[in-house]
Design an enzyme around this catalytic site. Structure first.
Site, short mmCIF file in Angstrom:
data_model
loop_
_atom_site.label_atom_id
_atom_site.label_comp_id
_atom_site.label_asym_id
_atom_site.label_seq_id
_atom_site.Cartn_x
_atom_site.Cartn_y
_atom_site.Cartn_z
N HIS A 1 0.69 -1.45 0.04
CA HIS A 1 -0.08 0.11 -0.28
C HIS A 1 0.72 1.67 0.24
O HIS A 1 1.68 0.88 0.62
CB HIS A 1 -0.55 0.39 1.04
CG HIS A 1 -0.44 0.18 2.38
ND1 HIS A 1 -0.15 1.24 3.04
CD2 HIS A 1 -0.18 -1.35 2.87
CE1 HIS A 1 0.61 0.65 3.95
NE2 HIS A 1 0.26 -0.60 4.07
N ASP B 1 -0.39 4.44 1.08
CA ASP B 1 -1.06 5.32 2.12
C ASP B 1 0.29 4.80 3.16
O ASP B 1 0.61 3.87 3.55
CB ASP B 1 -2.26 5.14 2.15
CG ASP B 1 -2.66 3.78 2.87
OD1 ASP B 1 -2.29 3.18 2.52
OD2 ASP B 1 -3.11 3.82 3.47
N ASP C 1 6.09 1.16 7.52
CA ASP C 1 5.17 0.48 7.00
C ASP C 1 4.64 1.64 5.86
O ASP C 1 3.56 2.15 6.42
CB ASP C 1 3.59 0.81 9.00
CG ASP C 1 2.88 0.52 8.10
OD1 ASP C 1 2.09 -0.84 7.13
OD2 ASP C 1 1.52 0.37 8.91
N GLU D 1 -5.11 1.65 2.16
CA GLU D 1 -5.24 0.17 3.06
C GLU D 1 -5.35 0.89 4.94
O GLU D 1 -5.44 0.03 5.93
CB GLU D 1 -3.84 -0.19 3.16
CG GLU D 1 -3.69 -1.25 3.73
CD GLU D 1 -3.18 -1.64 5.43
OE1 GLU D 1 -3.71 -2.58 5.92
OE2 GLU D 1 -2.85 -0.73 5.87
N GLU D 2 -5.00 2.11 5.13
CA GLU D 2 -4.91 2.66 6.45
C GLU D 2 -6.32 3.19 7.55
O GLU D 2 -6.20 3.86 8.67
CB GLU D 2 -4.11 3.34 7.26
CG GLU D 2 -2.33 2.92 6.41
CD GLU D 2 -1.40 1.87 7.45
OE1 GLU D 2 -2.33 1.64 8.86
OE2 GLU D 2 -0.61 2.16 7.62
N GLU E 1 4.40 -6.18 3.77
CA GLU E 1 4.01 -4.97 5.24
C GLU E 1 5.59 -5.69 5.56
O GLU E 1 6.15 -6.59 5.58
CB GLU E 1 2.66 -6.17 6.00
CG GLU E 1 1.72 -5.72 4.79
CD GLU E 1 1.31 -4.44 5.31
OE1 GLU E 1 1.95 -3.20 6.33
OE2 GLU E 1 0.22 -3.68 4.78
N HIS F 1 3.86 3.34 12.56
CA HIS F 1 2.47 4.29 12.54
C HIS F 1 3.14 4.96 14.30
O HIS F 1 2.11 5.65 15.09
CB HIS F 1 1.40 3.52 13.53
CG HIS F 1 0.55 2.44 12.48
ND1 HIS F 1 -1.02 1.92 12.44
CD2 HIS F 1 1.09 2.28 11.27
CE1 HIS F 1 -1.12 1.79 11.37
NE2 HIS F 1 -0.41 1.41 10.89
ZN LIG Z 1 0.74 -1.13 6.35
#
Ligand SMILES: [Zn+2]
Length: 357
Positions: free
Chosen positions: A71, A73, A101, A131-132, A160, A334
């Site tokens: 992903h 984003d 991430d 995705e988030e 990931e 994150h």
């Molecule tokens: Zn991710």
């Protein structure tokens, strides 16, 4: 004209450029444009663009096709864009939002997609948005609905973060409500009623006594969990409550489908009404298919079970076994101090080149 990214240069420099293009969920147009512009020039890739999803695939007529997805984003920026680095050589670390991430994984995808003009198996590279955030916005989910053929393959890798090891499959997750009922009464005459909150004691005891299973699936061990995650009851300070609800979350190994997971939860709480409010089945690691075995061999054989839920389940529900494999420590995803070791990015790139070369 949109400037291409330096996909043929150093993969760590590429990661830094990707971090420097802010792409918080819902704001992926610029990064998707750059990814598309970077891959369009390659004659060995058919590039498809659908909203902010970019798909690039080889069409060499190989007997097998694999999917490698990531992903574009990130979660919101926390004063960690643009990127920076510390250390040198084997100790070099790239810092910034998305380093872990999962722009490290995206950098690996782009670098290998450009470099491998004649992969040993056909490859579909997928770069997707959102995705988030909620599942209904997820670009991979949308592509699965609108262009299911884009996801076709015998095996899928999601880049990931996994500390550059293989994390197979993922566990399922189910939320359910166990409801206790009683008889309301004024608390001054409590013997006239029946206290539903007190009745929850038996449910909580079953949870406290519960011994979660460790379930082997295709050679990996998944550690399950069944826990109370919420409790509600009571309407006033002078009323014996006639209702109490315990919300439980069951994390279940991918040997069970949603129905089997529900049957287990109902068995644990036998005698009480149970309502399932949400369920997402897991994904088997699928390490028994040939492409996966060769993948494990190319990467170096370090495999473990993925305990959280990830988009590998979207492949699994289409019958495509999938694993997670990417640079960076998932515990830093994150985080405000998100980072990725440069050595992870390089080793993942080399592993994919060995597997697909
Ligand atoms: Zn991710």
């Amino acid at each position: 004209m949109t400037a291409p990214l330096p996909v043929e240069g150093d993969v760590v420099d590429l990661l830094r450029e990707l971090i420097d293009i802010a792409s918080v969920s819902g704001d992926e147009t610029t990064i998707a444009d750059r990814v598309e512009a970077s891959l369009r020039p390659y004659a060995h890739l058919e590039v498809l663009r659908d909203q902010n999803v970019v798909v690039a695939r080889t069409r060499l007529g190989r007997p097998e096709r694999v999917v490698v997805a990531g992903h574009l984003d990130t979660v919101p920026i926390a004063a960690n864009v643009p990127s920076w680095t510390t250390g040198e050589g084997a100790d070099e670390i790239v810092w910034g939002r998305g380093a872990c991430d999962m722009k490290g994984g995206v950098a690996v995808q782009l670098s290998v997609a450009a470099a491998l003009t004649e992969p040993s198996r056909d490859v579909t590279w997928i770069f997707y948005d959102n995705e988030e955030v909620q599942a209904e916005l997820n670009g991979l989910n949308r592509i699965g609905r609108e262009h299911p053929d884009y996801l076709d393959g015998s095996f899928a890798v999601l880049c990931e973060p996994t500390n550059a090891g293989i994390e197979g499959g993922c566990q399922g997750t189910m939320r359910a409500e166990v409801t206790l009922t009683g008889v309301a009464a004024h608390s001054a005459r409590s013997w006239m009623g029946q206290n539903a909150i007190h009745a929850a004691a038996d449910v909580l005891r079953r949870l406290a006594d519960y011994r979660a299973a460790e379930v082997p699936v295709d050679g990996l061990v998944y550690r399950e969990g069944l826990n109370a995650v919420g409790i509600t009851g009571g309407i006033a300070g002078n009323v014996i409550p006639d209702r109490c609800t315990v919300t439980v979350n069951y994390r279940f190994a991918p040997d069970k489908d949603a129905a089997a997971a529900e049957a287990h939860v109902r068995e644990v709480f036998a005698g009480y009404p149970v309502e399932v409010t949400d369920v997402a089945p897991g994904a088997r690691p699928g390490l028994d298919v040939a492409a996966a075995a060769e993948f494990v061999a190319a990467v170096g054989g370090r495999t473990s079970a993925k305990l959280g839920w990830t988009d590998v389940a979207r492949f699994s529900e289409r019958g495509v076994p999938a694993v997670n494999f990417g640079p960076g420590d998932p515990r830093k995803a994150h985080a405000d101090d998100e980072f990725c070791p440069a050595s992870d990015v390089r080793s993942c790139r080399e592993a994919l080149l060995r597997w697909l070369g």
